[in-house]
Write an enzyme that holds these catalytic residues in place. Sequence first.
Site, PDB file in Angstrom:
ATOM      1  N   ASP A 175     -23.556   5.074  -1.252  1.00 59.44           N
ATOM      2  CA  ASP A 175     -23.922   4.368  -0.022  1.00 59.44           C
ATOM      3  C   ASP A 175     -22.738   3.581   0.514  1.00 59.44           C
ATOM      4  OD1 ASP A 175     -23.999   2.730  -2.257  1.00 59.44           O
ATOM      5  OD2 ASP A 175     -25.634   1.472  -1.519  1.00 59.44           O
ATOM      6  N   ARG A 223     -19.585  -3.175  -2.777  1.00 60.13           N
ATOM      7  CA  ARG A 223     -20.426  -4.129  -3.498  1.00 60.13           C
ATOM      8  C   ARG A 223     -20.993  -3.514  -4.786  1.00 60.13           C
ATOM      9  NH1 ARG A 223     -24.483  -3.716   1.188  1.00 60.13           N
ATOM     10  NH2 ARG A 223     -25.889  -2.052   0.534  1.00 60.13           N
ATOM     11  N   ASP A 224     -21.750  -4.295  -5.491  1.00 61.44           N
ATOM     12  CA  ASP A 224     -22.327  -3.835  -6.763  1.00 61.44           C
ATOM     13  C   ASP A 224     -23.470  -2.869  -6.504  1.00 61.44           C
ATOM     14  OD1 ASP A 224     -23.958  -5.642  -5.568  1.00 61.44           O
ATOM     15  OD2 ASP A 224     -24.345  -6.860  -7.349  1.00 61.44           O
ATOM     16  N   GLU A 225     -23.136  -1.722  -5.972  1.00 62.08           N
ATOM     17  CA  GLU A 225     -24.171  -0.739  -5.687  1.00 62.08           C
ATOM     18  C   GLU A 225     -23.621   0.654  -5.960  1.00 62.08           C
ATOM     19  OE1 GLU A 225     -27.990  -0.477  -2.830  1.00 62.08           O
ATOM     20  OE2 GLU A 225     -26.611  -2.106  -2.625  1.00 62.08           O
ATOM     21  N   ASP A 230     -29.690   8.112   2.535  1.00 61.43           N
ATOM     22  CA  ASP A 230     -28.393   8.100   3.209  1.00 61.43           C
ATOM     23  C   ASP A 230     -27.777   9.501   3.167  1.00 61.43           C
ATOM     24  OD1 ASP A 230     -29.202   5.610   2.061  1.00 61.43           O
ATOM     25  OD2 ASP A 230     -27.231   4.755   2.420  1.00 61.43           O
ATOM     26  N   GLU A 254     -22.666  -0.878   7.864  1.00 62.05           N
ATOM     27  CA  GLU A 254     -24.037  -0.707   7.378  1.00 62.05           C
ATOM     28  C   GLU A 254     -25.064  -1.150   8.421  1.00 62.05           C
ATOM     29  OE1 GLU A 254     -24.868  -3.122   3.941  1.00 62.05           O
ATOM     30  OE2 GLU A 254     -26.576  -1.862   3.382  1.00 62.05           O
ATOM     31  N   HIS A 283     -20.181   2.347   5.282  1.00 60.10           N
ATOM     32  CA  HIS A 283     -21.520   2.854   4.955  1.00 60.10           C
ATOM     33  C   HIS A 283     -21.788   4.012   5.917  1.00 60.10           C
ATOM     34  CE1 HIS A 283     -24.489   0.666   2.406  1.00 60.10           C
ATOM     35  NE2 HIS A 283     -25.364   1.499   2.956  1.00 60.10           N
TER      36      HIS A 283
HETATM   37  C1  BGC Z   1     -28.316   0.793   0.221  1.00 62.73           C
HETATM   38  C2  BGC Z   1     -28.780   1.780   1.254  1.00 62.73           C
HETATM   39  C3  BGC Z   1     -30.017   2.393   0.731  1.00 62.73           C
HETATM   40  C4  BGC Z   1     -31.011   1.299   0.646  1.00 62.73           C
HETATM   41  C5  BGC Z   1     -32.417   1.651   0.403  1.00 62.73           C
HETATM   42  C6  BGC Z   1     -29.361  -0.255   0.094  1.00 62.73           C
HETATM   43  O1  BGC Z   1     -29.041  -1.296  -0.693  1.00 62.73           O
HETATM   44  O2  BGC Z   1     -27.074   0.309   0.487  1.00 62.73           O
HETATM   45  O3  BGC Z   1     -27.853   2.474   1.891  1.00 62.73           O
HETATM   46  O4  BGC Z   1     -30.454   3.532   1.341  1.00 62.73           O
HETATM   47  O5  BGC Z   1     -30.601   0.272  -0.185  1.00 62.73           O
HETATM   48  O6  BGC Z   1     -33.071   0.967   1.330  1.00 62.73           O
END
Ligand code: BGC
Length: 955
Positions: free
Chosen positions: A502, A506-508, A515, A809, A831
């Site tokens: 995504d 960040r921590d993701e 997406d 985003e 994003h």
């Molecule tokens: C992500 C999104 C993802 C979403 C789900 C987020 O934190 O960055 O791109 O689809 O969570 O709602």
Amino acid sequence: MRDIICSASNLFAFFLLLIPTLKVYALSGIQPVNLRSEYKVNPVIDIKNPRLSWELISDQNNEVQTSYQIMVASSVKLLEQNKPDIWNSGKVNSNSTNQIAYKGKDLISTEVYYWKVRSWNKSKNEGKWSDISRWEMGLLDKKEWKASWIGYNLDSLNKNTSYHLPPAPYFRKAKDLKKPIKSGRLYITSLGLHEFYINGKRIGKDYFVPGWTDYNKRVYYQVYDITSNLTHGKNAFGAILSYGWYSGYLGYALLVKSPQVRAFYGDTPLLKARLVIEYQDGEKEVIVTDNTWRANDGPLRESDILNGETYNAGMDLGDWNMPQYDVQRWKTVKIYPDKEERMLQVYPGNPVRIYTELKPKSITERPDGKYIVDFGQNFSGVVRLKVKGKAGDSITLRYGEMLHPDGRLMTENLRKARATDRYILKGGAEETWMPTFTYHGFQYAEISGLKYAPHKEVLTGIVFSSATPEAGKLETDNKMVNRLYENIVWTQRSNYFDIPTDCPQRDERLAWTGDAHVYMKSAIYNTDIAAFFTKWLEDVNDSQLANGAYSIYAPMPMKDGKAAIRASDSYSAGWMEAGIICTYELYHAYGDIHTVKKYWNNMKKFIHFLAQKSRGNFLFKERSFEETTPKGGFGDWLSIGNKTSPDLLATMYYGYCANLMAEMAKAVEEKEDQAYYEEKSKKIKKAFSDYYMDETGRLKVNSSIYGDVKGYIEYRPEKGFHGHTQTAYANAIYMNLLTPLQKEAAGKNLKDLINENSGKLATGFLGVKPLLPALSVTGSTDLAYKLLMSEEYPSWGFEVANGATTIWERWNSYTKEKGFENNAGMNSFNHYSFGSVNEWMFENMVGIKSTKPGFREFVVKPEIPTNGINSVKAFYQSINGLIHCSWKKDGDLFILSVNVPVNTKAKVYVPVGTEPNILMNKRLLSEKELKNKLEKNVFVVEVGSGSYTFSSKIK
Ligand code: BGC
């Protein structure tokens, strides 16, 4: 090839520089070029029936292939002599040039196979043989490896209150190779990330290998030709392992205080390697990872993919990966058991590599003595340092995508990602260091601890990306639109990182399925993502949940039947459909029926899940998805304005999936299934319109049913959920859920909603992709262009006007007036979801759209705005060959140039004015030629391969 294109128009001159150069052949017939196996050029594979493909070129127009012949041999020599000892397809009457499965002798592990192809043209003349291409087999049976998983557990080190970041283990083994060497191969994988060295030299150009998979089910390996690295005599093999996706931090586990925050698959990274050396006398020697390898910790004191690295050069191990080295202080490695069911497979995707390097644009000193380095571009990667100083000097690098108005690095949006690298100097001569097991999403780096002002040579931005080959490009005469396009491409490069993430900062960094599917078609026009998605679709299917739903991100590490990163993560409408949509897009773009077949039962299982959930009603009424967190799922995530009902969206996706399944069933000749999904699709469409549409075609939702239900995402009870939204109409039109009359009404409603909203969009992730295509198909092209070119909030142009170099985003991630005030923690500047407008830019603005999988047949139908853009040029390297399209408006004159690849057909739409005066390749078309080809303001002509330039008066 070049000559052919050049004659079409010199408008392409710029693009010619960008396209891969193909050999110029003197042609008498058709010539196969660009041979690939399993989507790759000369790859290593472990597929027993690899799919072969080629493209065709010719110096004649209207060429097609009528037959082909493939020969496969065990040596170049045999192939050159036309003695195919492995497979001779014979002359096959077929016009296919891709997805052709090998049908020769059983393929054998580690063997190299050489192949060539020739084609017969429309006059049944045989063409010349292609150049020789090859593929190599990996290890077909896991037992052939004979290598153990070795590890050195350092997990008890470096635990502190915020992070637990143990050092990276180093491994080595020395070996005398007693005879002159003919060839060498390295088969290598790890649980965690690895770098491998032979005699001090890093092997391969790949980073972050072997990638992220569900390591309990499968792990990939790489194969390298190491012939030139080996020497007759003493050799040393070395490896560094890092924690990576296997045992490092993942996602927001730390942020949401999950019981487990790292080491989701195991706490010790493990290495498995097999080196096969063939001596010149034919003897083979095999070296594998076993208990003779030694291990140690070294200068890499912290190494985490999300949080960064710390390298203490003072702890340098010296020539640890060279033959002469004293290993006395090194420990014996430990052997770890394998998981019987875990598959070991050749990496099917495009590994992460260095895409490019960036020089600092500016370096600014801060009042606290730190420096901010601006690379001028937001990207995924690291910084390579070149510094001098005293032993023990410590340099710290922090990263950010934006600066605060006062010039400070903005790191609030990184949340718990520490994103910090540290280098401790050895002292003395100049030292160079680059982190390789971590990456960050940034445009700015803050450097501190250096004892002098850094000049531009001190820091270099290293851009990482999955090495998906470039497949297309577009350019217009509108600066803002061009920058928007660049931003889309940079965002794709930043996030196509082994998996489609995504965001990189960040921590993701999770591969969110929603997406991924909204953006996939856009991605196809920029780079060749066939191999990349072949890999990720494995992850998607490996992560399919027990109930049949596809997960919200994949891979999704599990613990006790629940998502380990956050236990409440499961499925959501608008996300889970990626299992079907992405498979369909792969089929549609590359004709990939193999993948459709492979996952057919998984996809059926998913539809069955939906059918059960809808309780045979063929729709989802309000509050159908209350079991998930958030309730109802993510809906039209990050939309602005009225919220679309998540259940209405779920119903539309259900209908869309049924449509796609019916189409795919036809392609894979599953007749019964086809009838079943066609019927299902009809029933869903009817149930949808009966329930969610009034007699005028207006979409409606009974918002009171939702009441003041808590737990819905961004739910504001006073505002309710709606059906009459831009997102709802755009999707209903795009997903083909409407009758012609309903579609007309939906088009009008969509247009009215935008106009009522001061001519602005209000869509989130799910609404933005179909928005412009839906406007175009319902006759509102000018409004689509207005949205594309707007620079007012909210719009793509607004981001560009505010200095964006990647896609944000949120529509309002940053405004000049309010800064970053919108949710600092959820505010990525890299994003790709809103970049899904790229699909419309290629399919409607440039105007090329595939009408038969893989662009075997396509339309060229550019939509011309009243103003703002007067010329567009683009190319797209389809699996069936290179397509060019450019158009230009010059006063009343419209010029359209197209290149149609051999073996394909295009239906070209040339806009005309009141008096159709059309030149085709400089020749005025006669009345007879125009007859029956004039539709409303457009001349429609079907052409075969070749280059064409049309000019017409459009007033
Ligand atoms: C992500 C999104 C993802 C979403 C789900 C987020 O934190 O960055 O791109 O689809 O969570 O709602």
